[in-house]
Design an enzyme around this catalytic site. Structure first.
Site, mmCIF file in Angstrom:
data_model
loop_
_atom_site.group_PDB
_atom_site.id
_atom_site.type_symbol
_atom_site.label_atom_id
_atom_site.label_comp_id
_atom_site.label_asym_id
_atom_site.label_seq_id
_atom_site.Cartn_x
_atom_site.Cartn_y
_atom_site.Cartn_z
ATOM 1 C CE LYS A 139 51.388 49.044 29.942
ATOM 2 N NZ LYS A 139 50.000 49.006 30.339
ATOM 3 N NE ARG B 79 49.970 44.168 35.275
ATOM 4 C CZ ARG B 79 50.970 44.046 34.402
ATOM 5 N NH1 ARG B 79 51.562 45.117 33.917
ATOM 6 N NH2 ARG B 79 51.369 42.844 34.019
HETATM 7 N N1 PMM Z 1 49.619 46.075 31.073
HETATM 8 C C1 PMM Z 1 50.276 44.968 30.723
HETATM 9 C C2 PMM Z 1 49.859 43.707 31.183
HETATM 10 N N2 PMM Z 1 48.805 43.603 32.020
HETATM 11 N N3 PMM Z 1 47.077 44.600 33.254
HETATM 12 C C3 PMM Z 1 46.400 45.689 33.609
HETATM 13 N N4 PMM Z 1 45.340 45.577 34.441
HETATM 14 N N5 PMM Z 1 46.745 46.936 33.176
HETATM 15 C C4 PMM Z 1 47.805 47.128 32.343
HETATM 16 O O1 PMM Z 1 48.058 48.282 31.955
HETATM 17 C C5 PMM Z 1 48.545 45.986 31.919
HETATM 18 C C6 PMM Z 1 48.143 44.712 32.404
HETATM 19 C C7 PMM Z 1 51.455 45.069 29.783
HETATM 20 O O2 PMM Z 1 52.613 45.383 30.455
HETATM 21 P P1 PMM Z 1 53.804 44.340 30.856
HETATM 22 O O3 PMM Z 1 54.176 43.585 29.612
HETATM 23 O O4 PMM Z 1 54.863 45.230 31.323
HETATM 24 O O5 PMM Z 1 53.322 43.423 31.932
#
Ligand code: PMM
Length: 283
Positions: A221, A261
């Protein structure tokens, strides 16, 4: 150390690792890598080999400013990937804000619904989740990607995130979701600036005090890239912040998170084992 559990997700006696498969052309951190369903399945299986306990499949980018995709497009992206990974015995979660996608995903074998809007984007979501019985990630969210940065305004961010999550919990419980289905997520980067994200990571114990398992998504992030900016202030690119993600994982696991995650699974799977070993030695 981790005493949390969620129905249908094998417990490992440590923080779990959720690997990310974004079936999108434009995701925040790994855009395009898995846009082809076969590549997505292949990547999901690689993540399991590297130590992922859960593979999170999403078809809609949530990067700041991203436009929404249609329901049909989202379904077409995720359903075949979820079906094939589930058929091969992988514990799959679906990353969606749409009840219809969640429903189709559970029918295709998904064992967890990860809703970054915590039920706010689609009012039908909690009822679908309630009927499915699978764990439900209720993330802290204040609005869709095109508005989220302008909503990053807090007095005490930890107190307000706790309060808003508690309201979401009450609302989804009222819609029939069971206590044991609920997993909470502070939503790092979603209507939060870097300072807010650090405060939330420092406040994990207060978030855990809400009484539900926690999942933390810090991987790649912007706030990590900003922390690691060069002397001229240019942020480190996403992919070069994986070591910083690892540090967050170790800290989150040590603070008792149920799951992290992440994109780069192997080192994070090692980190959660280290945290568990230290905790075991302590007790
Ligand atoms: N962040 C992203 C997408 N899905 N789900 C949860 N539960 N928590 C998060 O912090 C989260 C998520 C965005 O990140 P990406 O684009 O790298 O997948």
């Amino acid at each position: 150390m981790t005493t949390w559990s969620a129905p249908g997700i094998p417990a490992r006696g440590r923080c779990l690792v959720m690997g990310v498969v974004n079936v999108t052309p434009d995701s925040f951190s790994d855009g395009g890598l898995c846009f082809d369903p076969k590549a997505a399945v292949r990547h999901g299986l690689e993540l399991v080999e590297q130590g992922a306990d859960i593979v999170d499949v999403g078809g809609e980018s949530t990067r700041p400013g991203a436009a929404r995709v249609s329901l049909e497009e989202e379904l077409a992206r995720v359903a075949p990937v979820i079906e094939e990974l589930s058929r091969r015995g992988v514990t799959v979660s679906v990353d969606t804000m749409r009840a219809e996608v969640a429903q189709a995903a559970v029918e295709a074998g998904a064992r967890l619904v990860n809703d970054v809007s915590g039920g706010l984007a689609d009012p039908a979501m909690p009822r679908v989740v309630a009927a499915s019985g699978v764990p439900y990630v209720v993330m802290h969210w204040r609005g869709h990607s095109h508005t989220m940065d302008s909503r990053a305004v807090y007095g005490d961010v930890v107190a307000e995130v706790c309060e808003e999550l508690a309201k979401r919990v009450a609302s989804v419980l009222a819609e029939g979701v069971a206590e044991e289905q609920i997993v909470l997520d502070p939503g790092l980067g979603f209507s939060k600036n870097a300072e807010h994200n650090w405060a939330l990571l420092a406040g994990l114990e207060r978030l855990a005090g809400l009484g539900y398992p926690l999942i933390i998504g810090a991987s790649r992030k912007r706030f990590l890239g900003r922390l690691l900016a060069d002397p001229g202030g240019t942020p480190r690119p996403f992919r070069d912040s994986d070591d910083a993600t690892l540090a967050v994982t170790a800290l989150a696991a040590a603070a008792g998170a149920w799951c992290v995650r992440v994109h780069d699974v192997r080192p994070n799977a090692d980190a959660v084992r280290v945290a568990a070993a230290v905790q075991r030695a302590r007790s």
